[in-house]
Scaffold this motif. Sequence first.
Motif, PDB file in Angstrom:
ATOM      1  N   THR A 129      46.080  46.675  97.273  1.00 35.73           N
ATOM      2  CA  THR A 129      45.458  47.959  96.941  1.00 35.73           C
ATOM      3  C   THR A 129      46.504  49.034  96.683  1.00 35.73           C
ATOM      4  O   THR A 129      47.527  49.087  97.368  1.00 35.73           O
ATOM      5  CB  THR A 129      44.543  48.409  98.099  1.00 35.73           C
ATOM      6  N   ASP A 130      46.231  49.896  95.710  1.00 36.29           N
ATOM      7  CA  ASP A 130      47.057  51.073  95.460  1.00 36.29           C
ATOM      8  C   ASP A 130      46.356  52.306  96.003  1.00 36.29           C
ATOM      9  O   ASP A 130      45.132  52.461  95.851  1.00 36.29           O
ATOM     10  CB  ASP A 130      47.297  51.275  93.958  1.00 36.29           C
ATOM     11  N   MET A 145      46.290  56.144  95.234  1.00 38.32           N
ATOM     12  CA  MET A 145      46.684  56.997  94.131  1.00 38.32           C
ATOM     13  C   MET A 145      46.389  58.456  94.446  1.00 38.32           C
ATOM     14  O   MET A 145      45.436  58.767  95.181  1.00 38.32           O
ATOM     15  CB  MET A 145      45.958  56.588  92.843  1.00 38.32           C
ATOM     16  N   VAL A 200      42.302  51.945  95.152  1.00 36.23           N
ATOM     17  CA  VAL A 200      41.763  51.057  94.126  1.00 36.23           C
ATOM     18  C   VAL A 200      42.488  49.723  94.190  1.00 36.23           C
ATOM     19  O   VAL A 200      43.707  49.673  94.366  1.00 36.23           O
ATOM     20  CB  VAL A 200      41.900  51.694  92.718  1.00 36.23           C
ATOM     21  N   LYS A 247      44.355  46.480  93.077  1.00 35.87           N
ATOM     22  CA  LYS A 247      45.292  46.264  91.975  1.00 35.87           C
ATOM     23  C   LYS A 247      44.656  45.467  90.838  1.00 35.87           C
ATOM     24  O   LYS A 247      45.035  45.605  89.677  1.00 35.87           O
ATOM     25  CB  LYS A 247      46.544  45.542  92.483  1.00 35.87           C
ATOM     26  N   HIS A 271      41.865  51.452  87.233  1.00 35.80           N
ATOM     27  CA  HIS A 271      43.225  51.969  87.157  1.00 35.80           C
ATOM     28  C   HIS A 271      43.415  52.811  85.904  1.00 35.80           C
ATOM     29  O   HIS A 271      43.974  53.907  85.939  1.00 35.80           O
ATOM     30  CB  HIS A 271      44.236  50.818  87.160  1.00 35.80           C
ATOM     31  N   TYR A 276      41.570  56.183  86.225  1.00 30.93           N
ATOM     32  CA  TYR A 276      42.211  57.123  87.140  1.00 30.93           C
ATOM     33  C   TYR A 276      43.527  57.651  86.562  1.00 30.93           C
ATOM     34  O   TYR A 276      43.873  58.827  86.761  1.00 30.93           O
ATOM     35  CB  TYR A 276      42.448  56.457  88.499  1.00 30.93           C
ATOM     36  N   GLN A 277      44.242  56.819  85.844  1.00 36.81           N
ATOM     37  CA  GLN A 277      45.471  57.291  85.206  1.00 36.81           C
ATOM     38  C   GLN A 277      45.166  58.348  84.149  1.00 36.81           C
ATOM     39  O   GLN A 277      45.889  59.341  84.022  1.00 36.81           O
ATOM     40  CB  GLN A 277      46.226  56.111  84.602  1.00 36.81           C
ATOM     41  N   THR A 331      48.402  59.014  89.998  1.00 39.63           N
ATOM     42  CA  THR A 331      49.564  58.124  90.018  1.00 39.63           C
ATOM     43  C   THR A 331      49.624  57.439  91.385  1.00 39.63           C
ATOM     44  O   THR A 331      49.053  57.929  92.368  1.00 39.63           O
ATOM     45  CB  THR A 331      50.875  58.885  89.777  1.00 39.63           C
ATOM     46  N   VAL A 332      50.328  56.321  91.460  1.00 40.58           N
ATOM     47  CA  VAL A 332      50.401  55.557  92.706  1.00 40.58           C
ATOM     48  C   VAL A 332      51.366  56.229  93.682  1.00 40.58           C
ATOM     49  O   VAL A 332      52.522  56.504  93.347  1.00 40.58           O
ATOM     50  CB  VAL A 332      50.859  54.114  92.438  1.00 40.58           C
ATOM     51  N   ASP A 372      51.364  51.469  98.101  1.00 42.66           N
ATOM     52  CA  ASP A 372      50.402  50.378  98.074  1.00 42.66           C
ATOM     53  C   ASP A 372      50.361  49.692  99.438  1.00 42.66           C
ATOM     54  O   ASP A 372      51.215  49.923 100.301  1.00 42.66           O
ATOM     55  CB  ASP A 372      50.699  49.381  96.956  1.00 42.66           C
TER      56      ASP A 372
END
Length: 254
Positions: free
Chosen positions: A99-100, A102, A223, A225, A231, A234-235, A240-241, A244
Amino acid sequence: MNDPAVVRTLEERLFNAWPALQTVYCDGWLLRMAGGHTKRSNAASPFYPSTISGEELIRTVRTLYRKAGIEPMVRITPLAGEGIDAALASAGWTIYDETDVMVAPLADRVKMSGAPDAAVVLSEEPSQAWIDGAAGAYELADWQRDMLARIVGAIRVETAFATVYVDKQPVGFGLAVADRGYVGLYDLAVAPAARGSGAGQRMIGALLHWGRSHGAHTAYLQVRKTNVKAHALYQRLGFTVAYDYHCRRMARAG
């Protein structure tokens, strides 16, 4: 990425936003338990520097989680001490749910984008309709729906429960939690028929606007990976990450 101060700041808010129903403290680790619903509230997570060895952590987690009737699970964040992840791997614990976490700044006014015909209704408390609708969107079993109600009912920081409607029909659900300058987005779900319509993006915008109006300068979310579409969304929204993590669980027999 992986700045310990940033990680600890966000982890503390993650714990507040999605409370466990019981926590056992073990030399810098928080062994959180909530009937087995979601890994966030049912895993051992590092928080403070610890001297515990990987082998001792494994024994403790296995014993206490089995006693609680919960699958033993450990979250490995950048706060985990050196050698912990390797010890779990050596003991056969497998990686689960990479998971990241962000983040996005909220310095500017939040622009409402997405489906213009989608209406978002926010409530400070989780209604039974929200719980039932969210449980249906997440495809939860009855026991998970009951546990979801207990968990969200135990949140003590400021909350906004969102339902997004299209043609007066509920098509999405989500939750925002504001805590000392940060707003976290949780359990965002849109019905399959409404995915790609912009209804989810409309809901996110409404929750971010609510967070900013409640003093948030930064938004955060989690979120998987593997969720490439999320992803990308959201970007586009400026996330941004920050760091993780992954979970490890005991290898299942057979």
